[in-house]
Design a protein around this motif. Structure first.
Motif, PDB file in Angstrom:
ATOM      1  N   ALA A  76      32.529 -10.126 -42.242  1.00  0.00           N
ATOM      2  CA  ALA A  76      31.123 -10.520 -42.274  1.00  0.00           C
ATOM      3  C   ALA A  76      30.401  -9.684 -41.218  1.00  0.00           C
ATOM      4  O   ALA A  76      31.020  -9.185 -40.277  1.00  0.00           O
ATOM      5  CB  ALA A  76      30.975 -12.004 -41.984  1.00  0.00           C
ATOM      6  N   PHE A  77      29.091  -9.535 -41.379  1.00  0.00           N
ATOM      7  CA  PHE A  77      28.361  -8.596 -40.528  1.00  0.00           C
ATOM      8  C   PHE A  77      27.076  -9.246 -40.040  1.00  0.00           C
ATOM      9  O   PHE A  77      26.258  -9.700 -40.843  1.00  0.00           O
ATOM     10  CB  PHE A  77      28.060  -7.333 -41.332  1.00  0.00           C
ATOM     11  CG  PHE A  77      27.545  -6.168 -40.531  1.00  0.00           C
ATOM     12  CD1 PHE A  77      27.880  -6.002 -39.189  1.00  0.00           C
ATOM     13  CD2 PHE A  77      26.729  -5.216 -41.121  1.00  0.00           C
ATOM     14  CE1 PHE A  77      27.415  -4.921 -38.460  1.00  0.00           C
ATOM     15  CE2 PHE A  77      26.252  -4.129 -40.400  1.00  0.00           C
ATOM     16  CZ  PHE A  77      26.600  -3.982 -39.073  1.00  0.00           C
ATOM     17  N   ALA A  78      26.935  -9.351 -38.722  1.00  0.00           N
ATOM     18  CA  ALA A  78      25.696  -9.831 -38.113  1.00  0.00           C
ATOM     19  C   ALA A  78      25.223  -8.761 -37.136  1.00  0.00           C
ATOM     20  O   ALA A  78      25.457  -8.851 -35.930  1.00  0.00           O
ATOM     21  CB  ALA A  78      25.910 -11.157 -37.400  1.00  0.00           C
ATOM     22  N   PRO A  79      24.569  -7.701 -37.619  1.00  0.00           N
ATOM     23  CA  PRO A  79      24.191  -6.593 -36.742  1.00  0.00           C
ATOM     24  C   PRO A  79      23.289  -7.062 -35.608  1.00  0.00           C
ATOM     25  O   PRO A  79      22.463  -7.964 -35.778  1.00  0.00           O
ATOM     26  CB  PRO A  79      23.456  -5.632 -37.680  1.00  0.00           C
ATOM     27  CG  PRO A  79      23.075  -6.455 -38.868  1.00  0.00           C
ATOM     28  CD  PRO A  79      24.108  -7.512 -38.995  1.00  0.00           C
ATOM     29  N   ILE A  82      36.041 -21.082 -39.318  1.00  0.00           N
ATOM     30  CA  ILE A  82      36.279 -20.792 -37.901  1.00  0.00           C
ATOM     31  C   ILE A  82      35.758 -19.393 -37.628  1.00  0.00           C
ATOM     32  O   ILE A  82      36.128 -18.433 -38.310  1.00  0.00           O
ATOM     33  CB  ILE A  82      37.779 -20.881 -37.570  1.00  0.00           C
ATOM     34  CG1 ILE A  82      38.289 -22.311 -37.818  1.00  0.00           C
ATOM     35  CG2 ILE A  82      38.042 -20.462 -36.123  1.00  0.00           C
ATOM     36  CD1 ILE A  82      39.801 -22.420 -37.847  1.00  0.00           C
ATOM     37  N   VAL A  83      34.896 -19.257 -36.626  1.00  0.00           N
ATOM     38  CA  VAL A  83      34.282 -17.972 -36.307  1.00  0.00           C
ATOM     39  C   VAL A  83      35.146 -17.222 -35.295  1.00  0.00           C
ATOM     40  O   VAL A  83      35.495 -17.767 -34.245  1.00  0.00           O
ATOM     41  CB  VAL A  83      32.863 -18.177 -35.738  1.00  0.00           C
ATOM     42  CG1 VAL A  83      32.252 -16.834 -35.338  1.00  0.00           C
ATOM     43  CG2 VAL A  83      31.983 -18.900 -36.744  1.00  0.00           C
ATOM     44  N   VAL A  84      35.483 -15.988 -35.627  1.00  0.00           N
ATOM     45  CA  VAL A  84      36.103 -15.063 -34.678  1.00  0.00           C
ATOM     46  C   VAL A  84      35.240 -13.806 -34.706  1.00  0.00           C
ATOM     47  O   VAL A  84      35.117 -13.153 -35.748  1.00  0.00           O
ATOM     48  CB  VAL A  84      37.562 -14.737 -35.036  1.00  0.00           C
ATOM     49  CG1 VAL A  84      38.167 -13.799 -33.995  1.00  0.00           C
ATOM     50  CG2 VAL A  84      38.391 -16.007 -35.153  1.00  0.00           C
ATOM     51  N   SER A  85      34.626 -13.467 -33.571  1.00  0.00           N
ATOM     52  CA  SER A  85      33.592 -12.430 -33.584  1.00  0.00           C
ATOM     53  C   SER A  85      33.751 -11.445 -32.439  1.00  0.00           C
ATOM     54  O   SER A  85      34.052 -11.822 -31.305  1.00  0.00           O
ATOM     55  CB  SER A  85      32.198 -13.074 -33.519  1.00  0.00           C
ATOM     56  OG  SER A  85      31.186 -12.092 -33.521  1.00  0.00           O
ATOM     57  N   ALA A  86      33.539 -10.177 -32.756  1.00  0.00           N
ATOM     58  CA  ALA A  86      33.502  -9.090 -31.772  1.00  0.00           C
ATOM     59  C   ALA A  86      32.791  -7.928 -32.446  1.00  0.00           C
ATOM     60  O   ALA A  86      32.269  -8.060 -33.546  1.00  0.00           O
ATOM     61  CB  ALA A  86      34.917  -8.705 -31.328  1.00  0.00           C
ATOM     62  N   SER A 120      43.542 -23.296 -40.010  1.00  0.00           N
ATOM     63  CA  SER A 120      43.312 -24.563 -40.705  1.00  0.00           C
ATOM     64  C   SER A 120      42.081 -24.544 -41.593  1.00  0.00           C
ATOM     65  O   SER A 120      41.929 -25.378 -42.487  1.00  0.00           O
ATOM     66  CB  SER A 120      43.207 -25.702 -39.687  1.00  0.00           C
ATOM     67  OG  SER A 120      42.118 -25.467 -38.804  1.00  0.00           O
ATOM     68  N   SER A 121      41.164 -23.616 -41.343  1.00  0.00           N
ATOM     69  CA  SER A 121      39.991 -23.397 -42.184  1.00  0.00           C
ATOM     70  C   SER A 121      39.805 -21.894 -42.359  1.00  0.00           C
ATOM     71  O   SER A 121      40.350 -21.101 -41.588  1.00  0.00           O
ATOM     72  CB  SER A 121      38.735 -24.002 -41.537  1.00  0.00           C
ATOM     73  OG  SER A 121      38.828 -25.411 -41.453  1.00  0.00           O
ATOM     74  N   PRO A 122      39.056 -21.473 -43.371  1.00  0.00           N
ATOM     75  CA  PRO A 122      38.802 -20.042 -43.534  1.00  0.00           C
ATOM     76  C   PRO A 122      38.175 -19.452 -42.274  1.00  0.00           C
ATOM     77  O   PRO A 122      37.418 -20.118 -41.562  1.00  0.00           O
ATOM     78  CB  PRO A 122      37.824 -19.997 -44.711  1.00  0.00           C
ATOM     79  CG  PRO A 122      38.063 -21.271 -45.452  1.00  0.00           C
ATOM     80  CD  PRO A 122      38.419 -22.292 -44.426  1.00  0.00           C
ATOM     81  N   VAL A 123      38.503 -18.169 -42.010  1.00  0.00           N
ATOM     82  CA  VAL A 123      38.001 -17.497 -40.817  1.00  0.00           C
ATOM     83  C   VAL A 123      36.818 -16.598 -41.185  1.00  0.00           C
ATOM     84  O   VAL A 123      36.911 -15.784 -42.110  1.00  0.00           O
ATOM     85  CB  VAL A 123      39.100 -16.661 -40.147  1.00  0.00           C
ATOM     86  CG1 VAL A 123      38.539 -15.902 -38.942  1.00  0.00           C
ATOM     87  CG2 VAL A 123      40.256 -17.555 -39.711  1.00  0.00           C
ATOM     88  N   LEU A 124      35.713 -16.771 -40.475  1.00  0.00           N
ATOM     89  CA  LEU A 124      34.572 -15.857 -40.585  1.00  0.00           C
ATOM     90  C   LEU A 124      34.783 -14.748 -39.560  1.00  0.00           C
ATOM     91  O   LEU A 124      34.602 -14.949 -38.358  1.00  0.00           O
ATOM     92  CB  LEU A 124      33.261 -16.596 -40.319  1.00  0.00           C
ATOM     93  CG  LEU A 124      31.984 -15.769 -40.493  1.00  0.00           C
ATOM     94  CD1 LEU A 124      31.704 -15.543 -41.981  1.00  0.00           C
ATOM     95  CD2 LEU A 124      30.791 -16.447 -39.828  1.00  0.00           C
ATOM     96  N   LYS A 125      35.216 -13.587 -40.039  1.00  0.00           N
ATOM     97  CA  LYS A 125      35.472 -12.440 -39.167  1.00  0.00           C
ATOM     98  C   LYS A 125      34.150 -11.697 -38.998  1.00  0.00           C
ATOM     99  O   LYS A 125      33.749 -10.929 -39.866  1.00  0.00           O
ATOM    100  CB  LYS A 125      36.534 -11.534 -39.776  1.00  0.00           C
ATOM    101  CG  LYS A 125      37.850 -12.244 -40.082  1.00  0.00           C
ATOM    102  CD  LYS A 125      38.800 -11.323 -40.853  1.00  0.00           C
ATOM    103  CE  LYS A 125      40.078 -12.038 -41.235  1.00  0.00           C
ATOM    104  NZ  LYS A 125      40.989 -11.166 -42.025  1.00  0.00           N
TER     105      LYS A 125
END
Length: 421
Positions: free
Chosen positions: A74-77, A250-254, A274-279
């Motif tokens: 996923a992309f959050a510029p 679950i949010v994992v962001s960098a 345990s839940s889908p990951v929003l990369k």
């Protein structure tokens, strides 16, 4: 974000606030001026004037859309690069999940133009700003907001300020990039303490983990990947401890603009949780790219098979003094050009409708309103010539211009980008 949210920008009147625009356009709306499709070089624009390449801007938007999709990201510029709602919309049209921002004012700009998903890459402890965010969440069930937490004290301040809010604020624990890095929690044990504080807060919900690998000390591929693996391991540990119970994702962001290839590689190995990951990738400088700092640092230099970003900015300035064969001065300086990382680069010279490479011409310094040029024997340069400069660092290029023409390769101006710094 709907197109009609941008209507007020097209209805704004052209006047003295907007440098570089044709003086005879005063009183027109921005939309009316855009409809005239004036030529940047022959239809009254005054120097200095910053322009964005229409073709290169579109190329960069498409390239990062494709890259993120290819790597399952996923992309959050990061919107602090441009602070331009028109570009936010185009980024979202090109697949962005939402927009990353840094301070409350930027979030207010995004919300004013209908942005529905905001990632605030900072711990937010300002009481007035937190109450405003709570009001936005209460008023709009479709608004998604996340921000960092990096201290127990910060959690306490947030919880106190948000008292009475009907929707919890989603937060992610920020893992610092190392000792001596910028913000963030330094150790995994301290991360757990912050997460415990969130669990005890009435108004916050732990949504994931995040950080910024661009602050890794003495960054190189292995150090960056090592830190990213720590971030992933933190998410796994939190999940095993039941800290993400009840989440839909679950949010994992960098991901800044220098190491997103490493982010893609490491995030590809995130195990099932345990839940889908929003990369969530947050690179922002790509939208215009540059002719200096990011040209050298872009991950596409390491993975050329993935494509290449193109520098979209050019600052057009005019020679106003040629005091000696070795020296010339143009009329753009620190008020007009980014200079915090690298000086501008002389790229092309225009005279009598023709354009040629700026051979033998280099920028050696900037005054407030002048660029200092060194000219070698091969340089063909006269007073009145237009010199096109390439810039380094998009974030400090956008912020010097309130309204930026978007020009096609032949100079036809097809749009104007409004910024809010």
């Amino acid at each position: 974000m709907a197109l009609d949210a941008l209507t007020p920008l097209a209805e704004e009147r052209v006047d003295h606030r907007f440098k570089g625009l044709p003086p005879d356009a005063e009183g027109l709306t921005v939309g009316e001026l855009a409809a005239q499709r004036r030529n940047l070089f022959t239809d009254g624009f005054t120097t200095p004037v910053l322009a964005l390449s229409a073709e290169r801007l579109e190329h960069n938007l498409r390239l990062m859309e494709t890259y993120a999709a290819r790597h399952g990201l996923a992309f959050a510029p990061h919107g602090k690069t441009s602070m331009a709602p028109q570009l936010f919309l185009r980024q979202i049209e090109h697949g962005a999940w939402g927009i990353t921002l840094a301070v409350p004012h930027q979030v207010r700009v995004a919300r004013a133009y209908g942005i529905q998903r905001v990632f605030l890459a900072n711990e937010l402890v300002d009481t007035a700003a937190l109450k405003w965010v709570a009001g936005q969440l209460d008023a709009d069930p479709g608004f998604r907001f996340l921000c960092y937490v990096d201290s127990v004290r910060g959690v306490e301040l947030m919880d106190e300020a948000l008292s009475g809010a009907s929707r919890p604020v989603d937060v992610v624990v920020e893992l610092a990039a190392g000792e001596g890095a910028r913000t963030g929690v330094r150790t995994e044990a301290e991360c757990a303490a912050v997460a415990d504080a969130v669990a005890g807060a009435r108004t916050l919900r732990l949504a994931g983990v995040a950080g910024y690998e661009g602050e890794v000390p003495r960054a190189d591929p292995e150090r960056v990947r090592s830190w990213l693996r720590r971030l992933v391991a933190l998410a796994v540990d939190f999940d095993r401890a039941g800290r993400f119970a009840g989440l839909d994702e679950i949010v994992v962001s960098a991901g800044g603009s220098a190491w997103f290839d490493a982010v893609a590689d490491v995030f590809a190995g995130i195990p099932e949780l345990s839940s889908p990951v929003l990369k969530l990738l947050r690179s922002g400088a790509y939208v215009s790219h540059d002719d200096g700092h990011y040209r050298e640092l872009t991950p596409f230099n390491r993975v050329p098979e993935e494509g290449a970003l193109e520098p979209a900015f050019r600052l057009w300035t005019q020679v106003v003094s040629r005091p000696s064969p070795e020296q010339a001065f143009t009329n753009a300086g620190k008020r007009d050009a980014a200079y915090d990382l690298d000086l501008p680069v002389a790229q092309v010279v225009r005279r009598d409708g023709g354009e040629r490479p700026a051979d033998g011409i280099s920028v050696t310094g900037l005054s407030d309103q002048h660029a200092w040029l060194r000219t070698d024997a091969e340089a063909d340069l006269e007073v009145g010539d237009w010199v096109g400069l390439g810039l380094s660092h998009p974030c400090t290029s956008f912020d010097k211009w309130v309204l930026i023409p978007v020009a096609e390769a032949d100079g036809t101006v097809v749009d104007y980008i409004r910024t809010f710094f």
